[in-house]
Design a protein around this motif. Structure first.
Motif, PDB file in Angstrom:
ATOM      1  N   LYS A  62       0.690  -1.004   0.078  1.00 31.15           N
ATOM      2  CA  LYS A  62       0.232  -0.137   0.074  1.00 31.15           C
ATOM      3  C   LYS A  62       0.786   1.257  -0.024  1.00 31.15           C
ATOM      4  O   LYS A  62       0.497   2.320  -0.425  1.00 31.15           O
ATOM      5  N   GLY A  63       1.953   1.136   0.706  1.00 34.33           N
ATOM      6  CA  GLY A  63       2.975   2.407   0.725  1.00 34.33           C
ATOM      7  C   GLY A  63       3.180   2.721  -0.409  1.00 34.33           C
ATOM      8  O   GLY A  63       3.767   3.886  -0.760  1.00 34.33           O
ATOM      9  N   GLN A  64       3.538   1.843  -1.618  1.00 33.70           N
ATOM     10  CA  GLN A  64       4.076   2.172  -2.866  1.00 33.70           C
ATOM     11  C   GLN A  64       2.908   3.163  -3.512  1.00 33.70           C
ATOM     12  O   GLN A  64       3.266   4.086  -4.392  1.00 33.70           O
ATOM     13  N   GLU A 114       0.820   4.960  -2.156  1.00 35.45           N
ATOM     14  CA  GLU A 114       0.774   6.588  -1.317  1.00 35.45           C
ATOM     15  C   GLU A 114       2.014   7.078  -1.631  1.00 35.45           C
ATOM     16  O   GLU A 114       1.857   8.394  -1.852  1.00 35.45           O
ATOM     17  N   GLY A 115       3.171   6.315  -2.086  1.00 38.23           N
ATOM     18  CA  GLY A 115       4.613   6.979  -2.436  1.00 38.23           C
ATOM     19  C   GLY A 115       4.273   7.782  -3.616  1.00 38.23           C
ATOM     20  O   GLY A 115       4.702   8.767  -3.939  1.00 38.23           O
ATOM     21  N   ALA A 116       3.399   6.857  -4.589  1.00 39.65           N
ATOM     22  CA  ALA A 116       3.241   7.565  -5.985  1.00 39.65           C
ATOM     23  C   ALA A 116       2.150   8.752  -5.823  1.00 39.65           C
ATOM     24  O   ALA A 116       2.224   9.530  -6.707  1.00 39.65           O
ATOM     25  N   ASP A 117       0.992   8.445  -5.080  1.00 36.26           N
ATOM     26  CA  ASP A 117       0.113   9.597  -4.850  1.00 36.26           C
ATOM     27  C   ASP A 117       0.980  10.904  -4.288  1.00 36.26           C
ATOM     28  O   ASP A 117       0.557  11.761  -4.850  1.00 36.26           O
ATOM     29  N   ALA A 118       1.753  10.613  -3.391  1.00 41.81           N
ATOM     30  CA  ALA A 118       2.401  11.849  -2.668  1.00 41.81           C
ATOM     31  C   ALA A 118       3.425  12.741  -3.650  1.00 41.81           C
ATOM     32  O   ALA A 118       3.401  13.687  -3.400  1.00 41.81           O
ATOM     33  N   ILE A 119       3.877  11.907  -4.894  1.00 43.91           N
ATOM     34  CA  ILE A 119       4.442  12.910  -5.546  1.00 43.91           C
ATOM     35  C   ILE A 119       3.657  13.373  -6.993  1.00 43.91           C
ATOM     36  O   ILE A 119       4.037  13.939  -7.777  1.00 43.91           O
TER      37      ILE A 119
END
Lengths: 283, 250
Positions: free
Chosen positions: A180-182, A184-189
């Motif tokens: 899931k963190g991946q 979110e990481g993609a969303d965050a940038i």
């Protein structure tokens, strides 16, 4: 060593293994191989005995023209080679389509769209819970005349939709398996949905998807034999025709099975090499 | 410290969030001005992370409004990516992309979202990698780096988008003790350069040093907002007193 029981370190163990022939190991391997050979020999003997008992007339010397004929220095491919080429063409087109259908269906099932999820689920349940042979007849006798497609494409589409339903679940599993963190990481940038899947999710899902997908493609190649019932001129059809001409059922079926085996084993070795290189680049 | 004319960058008014029947956030009101550093603290499960995750809509809120640089963010917003590009985020678990080199991790956002060339993105990435003291690792993969290094890469990745505000979600909680200082140093440098920051952390030393205001949360509500000096020496609420005594009491 000062009265202590010496336990070899892994390195010492390795050098020992590398240098001398470990007789125990050699004997073990030899015994295993002999066992396997014995089993094969027994099966072979039983077949031979059976064939003798039914007075089967082996004619292996006649098989060469099944593969090729040389006339005036020119080579003409025989029915088995032509059939193999057709099988490969059929399976590769159906395989590519199946993977495409798999991706589309997987994303539809994972999407927020209610319609997309419903359609994808219906498709999966319908295809996975009806016999392939019935689907083939549906495609050939019902859909083909409606849409004006020939027998080859009816076979391709039927196989693609059948295997595509299994591909969809494999691909969905791989995508869900990405942390899931991946996401979110993609969303965050601030990546958009397409970029998120293209650069982040799918590349990481691929190592999870690849092994079961190979199994699927192999079963697609084997399942492609079924299109012989609508007389697509692939390998199994070529085999049937040869038997009708020559009555050499045993030889022909062994050959056909051997050819399928060669194709599928080559494929799985190829994919496992590819996987290894994939893992290497990832470290 | 605070410029009176600074414009509000993040405005949260009356925000509520539920998970089913469970109220995760209740009536959150908080305005963060340009250049301000806000540290959010509180016991675990108090909704600190959820609150800052709502700011870039990794979590959807159900009531109230959040504005980032004047634009209201909501679950219905079509162009949520546009907001996220202005809001940098650093996660507890780094969330670097393991299949890409450090450099590719940094250049992906700028090349895809800012429309700049590969070359420019590379220069930009190297600039920020130098700022987080890790430029020599550019060609490696995340797994080859220590936790502290990975977190500094994550900070650099967020900075490459040239965000207006940076959100930190417990950036040092997953790190080994000896790695924490390096990450905090980078954050302090960033603060000194005037970046607007909202930081969820248990590092009270950092809060004391950097924060313009400390926000104390408990059970999904903001209990107390105060300047760090006042908050640490003389907390107004009982719950903050209890929290601080538990945190500093040994």
């Amino acid at each position: 060593m000062q009265g202590r029981v010496s336990v070899p370190t892994p390195r010492a163990q390795r050098t020992r293994d590398d240098t001398g022939l470990d007789l125990r190991r050699v004997r073990q391997v030899f015994w295993q191989i002999s066992q396997a050979l014995a089993v094969f020999a027994i099966i072979g003997y039983l077949i031979w005995r059976g064939a003798v008992a039914m007075e089967y007339n082996w004619q292996w010397y006649r098989i060469e023209p099944f593969f090729y004929r040389e006339i005036d220095g020119e080579i003409y491919w025989g029915p088995l080679v032509k059939g193999l080429i057709e099988t490969l063409r059929l399976a590769s087109i159906a395989g590519v389509l199946a993977i495409l259908i798999g991706f589309v269906t997987a994303f539809a099932r994972l999407s927020n769209s209610f319609a997309g999820r419903i359609i994808a689920t219906w498709y999966l349940e319908a295809i996975r819970n009806t016999p392939l042979l019935v689907q083939l007849f549906l495609f050939y006798f019902v859909l083909a005349p409606i849409f004006g497609i020939d027998r080859f494409w009816a076979g391709v589409l039927c196989l693609a939709f059948f295997e595509g339903s299994f591909a969809a679940e494999i691909i969905r599993g791989g995508i869900v398996g990405v942390e899931k963190g991946q996401y979110e990481g993609a969303d965050a940038i601030g990546l958009n949905v397409v970029d998120k899947y293209r650069f982040i999710v799918v590349p990481q899902a691929l190592p999870l998807i690849l092994p079961p997908l190979t199994g699927l493609i192999i079963s697609l190649i084997k399942h492609s034999a079924i299109v012989s019932v609508i007389a697509v001129s692939e390998l199994t059809t070529a085999g049937l025709n040869l038997i009708a001409d020559t009555f050499m059922a045993f030889e022909v079926w062994f050959l056909v099975a051997g050819i399928y085996l060669a194709v599928t084993i080559t494929l799985s070795i190829g994919v496992s090499l590819f996987e290894r290189s994939l893992n290497k680049s990832k470290r | 410290m605070l410029d009176a004319h600074a414009k509000p960058l993040v405005e949260i008014t009356g925000m509520c969030k539920w998970y089913g029947d469970f109220s995760a956030l209740f009536d959150i009101n908080l305005t963060v001005h340009e250049g301000e550093k806000v540290v959010v603290c509180g016991p675990s499960g108090s909704g600190k992370s959820t609150m800052i995750r709502c700011i870039n809509q990794l979590e959807a809120h159900q009531k109230g409004t959040i504005r980032v640089d004047g634009v209201e963010v909501s679950p219905e917003l079509k162009n949520i990516e546009g907001i996220r590009r202005e809001v940098g985020m650093v996660f507890q678990s780094f969330n670097l992309f393991p299949h890409m080199t450090i450099l590719d991790n940094l250049t992906l956002g700028p090349t895809r979202n800012r429309g700049i060339s590969k070359k420019e993105a590379r220069d930009l990435a190297m600039h920020y990698l130098e700022r987080v003291h890790i430029a020599e690792q550019a060609e490696k993969y995340p797994v080859q780096l220590s936790g502290g290094q990975q977190q500094r890469v994550a900070i650099a990745r967020a900075l490459c988008m040239k965000p207006k505000v940076m959100l930190f979600d417990e950036p040092t909680s997953a790190l080994d003790p000896e790695m924490i200082a390096g990450v905090l140093d980078v954050m302090i440098e960033l603060a000194e350069e005037g970046m607007t920051m909202i930081v969820v952390t248990h590092e009270m030393g950092f809060a004391r040093k950097v924060a313009d205001r400390v926000v104390f949360m408990d059970q999904g509500e903001i209990i107390e907002v105060a300047e760090p000096e006042q908050f640490f020496s003389n907390p107004q609420s009982d719950r903050a007193q209890l929290f601080l005594s538990q945190l500093l009491g040994h």
